[in-house]
Design a protein around this motif. Structure first.
Motif, PDB file in Angstrom:
ATOM      1  N   GLY A 288      -3.599  -5.209  -2.421  1.00 46.50           N
ATOM      2  CA  GLY A 288      -2.526  -6.049  -1.445  1.00 46.50           C
ATOM      3  C   GLY A 288      -1.356  -6.317  -2.441  1.00 46.50           C
ATOM      4  O   GLY A 288      -0.838  -5.396  -2.684  1.00 46.50           O
ATOM      5  N   GLY A 289      -0.933  -7.407  -1.984  1.00 42.90           N
ATOM      6  CA  GLY A 289       0.449  -7.816  -2.462  1.00 42.90           C
ATOM      7  C   GLY A 289       1.338  -8.416  -1.481  1.00 42.90           C
ATOM      8  O   GLY A 289       1.789  -7.560  -0.739  1.00 42.90           O
ATOM      9  N   THR A 290       1.234  -9.741  -1.221  1.00 39.79           N
ATOM     10  CA  THR A 290       2.036 -10.369  -0.007  1.00 39.79           C
ATOM     11  C   THR A 290       3.335  -9.768   0.051  1.00 39.79           C
ATOM     12  O   THR A 290       3.969  -9.802   1.054  1.00 39.79           O
ATOM     13  CB  THR A 290       2.059 -12.019  -0.150  1.00 39.79           C
ATOM     14  N   PHE A 291       4.178  -9.624  -1.133  1.00 35.36           N
ATOM     15  CA  PHE A 291       5.487  -9.242  -0.948  1.00 35.36           C
ATOM     16  C   PHE A 291       5.949  -7.807  -1.520  1.00 35.36           C
ATOM     17  O   PHE A 291       6.652  -7.468  -1.574  1.00 35.36           O
ATOM     18  CB  PHE A 291       6.276 -10.305  -1.718  1.00 35.36           C
ATOM     19  N   SER A 292       4.695  -7.076  -1.599  1.00 35.42           N
ATOM     20  CA  SER A 292       4.919  -5.776  -1.972  1.00 35.42           C
ATOM     21  C   SER A 292       5.480  -5.232  -0.862  1.00 35.42           C
ATOM     22  O   SER A 292       5.011  -5.182   0.494  1.00 35.42           O
ATOM     23  CB  SER A 292       3.507  -5.067  -2.127  1.00 35.42           C
ATOM     24  N   ALA A 293       6.411  -4.308  -1.182  1.00 32.81           N
ATOM     25  CA  ALA A 293       7.412  -3.297  -0.209  1.00 32.81           C
ATOM     26  C   ALA A 293       8.151  -4.318   1.124  1.00 32.81           C
ATOM     27  O   ALA A 293       8.313  -3.969   1.913  1.00 32.81           O
ATOM     28  CB  ALA A 293       6.271  -2.506   0.706  1.00 32.81           C
ATOM     29  N   ASN A 294       8.408  -5.573   0.546  1.00 30.63           N
ATOM     30  CA  ASN A 294       9.077  -6.332   1.405  1.00 30.63           C
ATOM     31  C   ASN A 294      10.533  -5.712   1.539  1.00 30.63           C
ATOM     32  O   ASN A 294      11.060  -4.989   0.726  1.00 30.63           O
ATOM     33  CB  ASN A 294       9.307  -7.632   0.765  1.00 30.63           C
ATOM     34  N   PRO A 295      10.845  -5.950   2.884  1.00 27.43           N
ATOM     35  CA  PRO A 295      12.185  -5.042   3.431  1.00 27.43           C
ATOM     36  C   PRO A 295      13.450  -5.471   2.518  1.00 27.43           C
ATOM     37  O   PRO A 295      14.389  -4.582   2.888  1.00 27.43           O
ATOM     38  CB  PRO A 295      12.240  -5.570   4.710  1.00 27.43           C
ATOM     39  N   ILE A 296      13.336  -6.615   1.862  1.00 26.34           N
ATOM     40  CA  ILE A 296      14.603  -6.887   1.235  1.00 26.34           C
ATOM     41  C   ILE A 296      14.924  -6.058  -0.147  1.00 26.34           C
ATOM     42  O   ILE A 296      15.713  -5.331  -0.205  1.00 26.34           O
ATOM     43  CB  ILE A 296      14.727  -8.394   0.789  1.00 26.34           C
ATOM     44  N   SER A 297      13.620  -5.790  -0.834  1.00 24.33           N
ATOM     45  CA  SER A 297      13.759  -5.050  -2.206  1.00 24.33           C
ATOM     46  C   SER A 297      13.881  -3.517  -1.598  1.00 24.33           C
ATOM     47  O   SER A 297      14.456  -2.790  -2.183  1.00 24.33           O
ATOM     48  CB  SER A 297      12.497  -5.034  -2.712  1.00 24.33           C
ATOM     49  N   MET A 298      13.067  -3.254  -0.478  1.00 31.27           N
ATOM     50  CA  MET A 298      13.178  -1.722  -0.148  1.00 31.27           C
ATOM     51  C   MET A 298      14.690  -1.568   0.361  1.00 31.27           C
ATOM     52  O   MET A 298      15.138  -0.367   0.109  1.00 31.27           O
ATOM     53  CB  MET A 298      12.255  -1.486   0.938  1.00 31.27           C
ATOM     54  N   ILE A 299      15.363  -2.248   1.196  1.00 31.01           N
ATOM     55  CA  ILE A 299      16.506  -1.774   1.644  1.00 31.01           C
ATOM     56  C   ILE A 299      17.582  -1.906   0.721  1.00 31.01           C
ATOM     57  O   ILE A 299      18.474  -1.049   0.550  1.00 31.01           O
ATOM     58  CB  ILE A 299      17.037  -2.694   2.950  1.00 31.01           C
ATOM     59  N   ALA A 300      17.593  -2.806  -0.326  1.00 28.14           N
ATOM     60  CA  ALA A 300      18.578  -2.853  -1.763  1.00 28.14           C
ATOM     61  C   ALA A 300      18.404  -1.420  -2.581  1.00 28.14           C
ATOM     62  O   ALA A 300      19.143  -0.941  -2.810  1.00 28.14           O
ATOM     63  CB  ALA A 300      18.334  -4.069  -2.472  1.00 28.14           C
ATOM     64  N   GLY A 301      16.926  -1.240  -2.772  1.00 27.75           N
ATOM     65  CA  GLY A 301      16.536  -0.082  -3.368  1.00 27.75           C
ATOM     66  C   GLY A 301      17.145   1.145  -2.585  1.00 27.75           C
ATOM     67  O   GLY A 301      17.606   1.981  -3.584  1.00 27.75           O
ATOM     68  N   LYS A 302      16.921   1.333  -1.675  1.00 26.32           N
ATOM     69  CA  LYS A 302      17.469   2.450  -0.894  1.00 26.32           C
ATOM     70  C   LYS A 302      19.158   2.724  -1.034  1.00 26.32           C
ATOM     71  O   LYS A 302      19.129   3.788  -1.353  1.00 26.32           O
ATOM     72  CB  LYS A 302      16.970   2.327   0.797  1.00 26.32           C
ATOM     73  N   VAL A 303      19.709   1.585  -0.734  1.00 20.56           N
ATOM     74  CA  VAL A 303      21.090   1.704  -0.846  1.00 20.56           C
ATOM     75  C   VAL A 303      21.594   2.041  -2.263  1.00 20.56           C
ATOM     76  O   VAL A 303      22.359   2.799  -2.753  1.00 20.56           O
ATOM     77  CB  VAL A 303      21.824   0.480  -0.381  1.00 20.56           C
ATOM     78  N   ALA A 304      20.805   1.540  -3.302  1.00 22.84           N
ATOM     79  CA  ALA A 304      21.205   1.408  -4.612  1.00 22.84           C
ATOM     80  C   ALA A 304      20.900   2.860  -5.044  1.00 22.84           C
ATOM     81  O   ALA A 304      21.706   3.749  -5.736  1.00 22.84           O
ATOM     82  CB  ALA A 304      20.355   0.556  -5.606  1.00 22.84           C
ATOM     83  N   LEU A 305      19.741   3.601  -4.665  1.00 18.32           N
ATOM     84  CA  LEU A 305      19.412   4.987  -4.886  1.00 18.32           C
ATOM     85  C   LEU A 305      20.497   6.091  -4.209  1.00 18.32           C
ATOM     86  O   LEU A 305      20.796   6.926  -5.058  1.00 18.32           O
ATOM     87  CB  LEU A 305      18.228   5.317  -4.851  1.00 18.32           C
ATOM     88  N   GLU A 306      20.721   5.709  -2.979  1.00 14.10           N
ATOM     89  CA  GLU A 306      21.576   6.491  -2.344  1.00 14.10           C
ATOM     90  C   GLU A 306      23.030   6.654  -2.986  1.00 14.10           C
ATOM     91  O   GLU A 306      23.706   7.841  -3.041  1.00 14.10           O
ATOM     92  CB  GLU A 306      21.639   5.982  -0.841  1.00 14.10           C
TER      93      GLU A 306
END
Ligand SMILES: Cc1ncc(COP(=O)(O)O)c(C=O)c1O
Length: 407
Positions: A288-306
């Motif tokens: 599991g992981g309560t905060f794994s794939a939390n949308p804040i990290s995900m969106i920030a990561g997506k923009v950073a990689l783009e």
């Protein structure tokens, strides 16, 4: 920029308060510098200002994670928008799918699983390897850092159990004979070989291509999975440093830059291995992981990689190579590749760190310099100038500044 700030004077009044509530005043061993570290107050682009108002160029970038430096406007906008829609759910989100798609596209690994740190990514990969092979032992290389979980730290470390030691083999990286001997003796009980192709703590020297190819061949012959830890090195190429080695690992671990400044880790690999986590599979590994794939990290990561496409990766790597040449020309010992450079002078690490900090440059406590995209050529010159001055101050014979080098 302030000069010759007395060591330890830049923490404002926070040290005393911090020491009352945390051992040595902070939470991360990696950011402690004696007598006590300064506290960051503000980051902007490639600068950080500490609690006492001392402003420095940030070439630490939270240990290589902040590929776009601080307060990147695009990441900020995306995160602010996400904040208005929710920060964490008891459901998966589309943005997690988007980041996995992006990673798959960049690296070629088909399946992804997110966590909140590189440490957890490595833990996940090891569990997957053990579950997929039915074997216990992990073989890793001494001096490489893979986070803080029990199988990957020095087995002599306090708190590591005898039981854990039985399941870990640690060898000097590049030691062909030791590797062959261990594989011959234990190969059929080894779940995975874990390798970092340019281990920062071990000196930031790229691994030998021949050795890595040999490791891949032998692991394949013995049914041992190969995990390449790209938590730091993913920034070197779209598909990570592995791209340059013409090998296909079984699993890859990433982190740092893929979170755009927020907590993250991920493991990538083929369905045939990552299906161990299939909740509908037989003997499924629950993770599991309560905060794994939390949308804040995900969106920030997506923009950073783009914003960090092949052209930008190459441009930042070129800046790193330029910096390396400037330092070498001035007689400073350095290692690294692309946007990762490390000062490898034989100097007390704390002295080097303070010598750079006092002169206006934040580096890693082991001399690591990680560039970020807001840095222009003037920043690179300034980083070189300060690094050379910092080394020269401690070891006058080591570094000299030849005419015309800095520019
Ligand atoms: C190669 C490597 N693997 C794993 C980790 C652990 O990542 P984290 O600090 O996000 O747990 C690090 C951290 O520096 C790292 O450099």
């Amino acid at each position: 920029m302030q000069q010759n700030l007395p060591r330890g004077s830049s923490s404002g009044n926070l040290t005393e308060r911090a020491n009352r509530v945390m051992v040595r005043g902070n939470t991360r061993s990696t950011v402690f510098v004696p007598p006590h570290p300064p506290y960051a107050a503000k980051g902007e682009g490639c600068y950080v200002t500490d609690a006492a108002g001392h402003k420095v160029i940030d070439a630490n970038n939270n240990y290589t994670a902040l590929i776009h430096g601080h307060s990147d406007p695009d990441i900020g906008d995306a995160v602010r928008q996400q904040l208005t829609s929710g920060t964490a759910f008891g459901l998966p989100t589309e943005v997690e799918v988007q980041l996995a798609e992006l990673l798959a596209q960049r690296t070629g690994y088909e399946r992804w699983r997110f966590s909140n740190s590189g440490t957890e990514a490595v833990m996940t990969a090891i569990r997957a390897a053990r579950a997929a092979t039915g074997r216990d032992i992990v073989l890793r290389f001494e001096g490489s850092y893979h986070g803080t979980s029990d199988p990957v730290v020095a087995q002599s470390a306090a708190g590591i159990t005898a039981g854990n030691r039985q399941d870990v083999i640690a060898l000097p990286q590049g030691d062909w004979d030791a590797f062959d001997e261990a594989m011959a003796q234990h190969g059929r009980n080894i779940a995975a070989v874990l390798i970092d192709l340019m281990p920062n703590r071990a000196g930031l020297q790229p691994a030998s291509h021949k050795f890595v190819r040999h490791v891949r061949e032998v692991t394949q012959q013995l049914g041992v999975l190969l995990i390449v830890d790209e938590v730091i090195t993913l920034r070197i190429a779209l598909g990570g440093l592995t791209e340059e080695y013409s090998i296909t690992p079984d699993l890859v671990t990433v982190g740092k830059i893929i979170g755009g400044g927020f907590p993250v880790g991920a493991v990538g690999g083929p369905e045939r291995i990552l299906k161990v986590f299939d909740p509908l599979g037989s003997r499924s590994v629950g993770w599991g992981g309560t905060f794994s794939a939390n949308p804040i990290s995900m969106i920030a990561g997506k923009v950073a990689l783009e914003k960090f496409d092949a052209t930008r990766i190459e441009a930042l790597n070129a800046k790193g190579e330029h910096l390396k040449r400037l330092l070498e020309k001035a007689g400073v010992c350095v290692a690294g590749r692309g946007s990762l450079v490390r000062i490898t002078e034989q100097l007390p690490a704390d002295d080097l760190w303070w010598s750079a900090y006092e002169r206006g440059l934040l580096i890693g406590t082991n001399g690591l310099i990680a560039l970020s995209t807001p840095m222009n050529n003037e920043h690179i010159s300034e980083i070189a100038r300060i690094s050379i001055a910092a080394v020269k101050h401690l070891k006058p014979s080591a570094a000299h500044v030849p005419q015309g080098v800095i520019n």
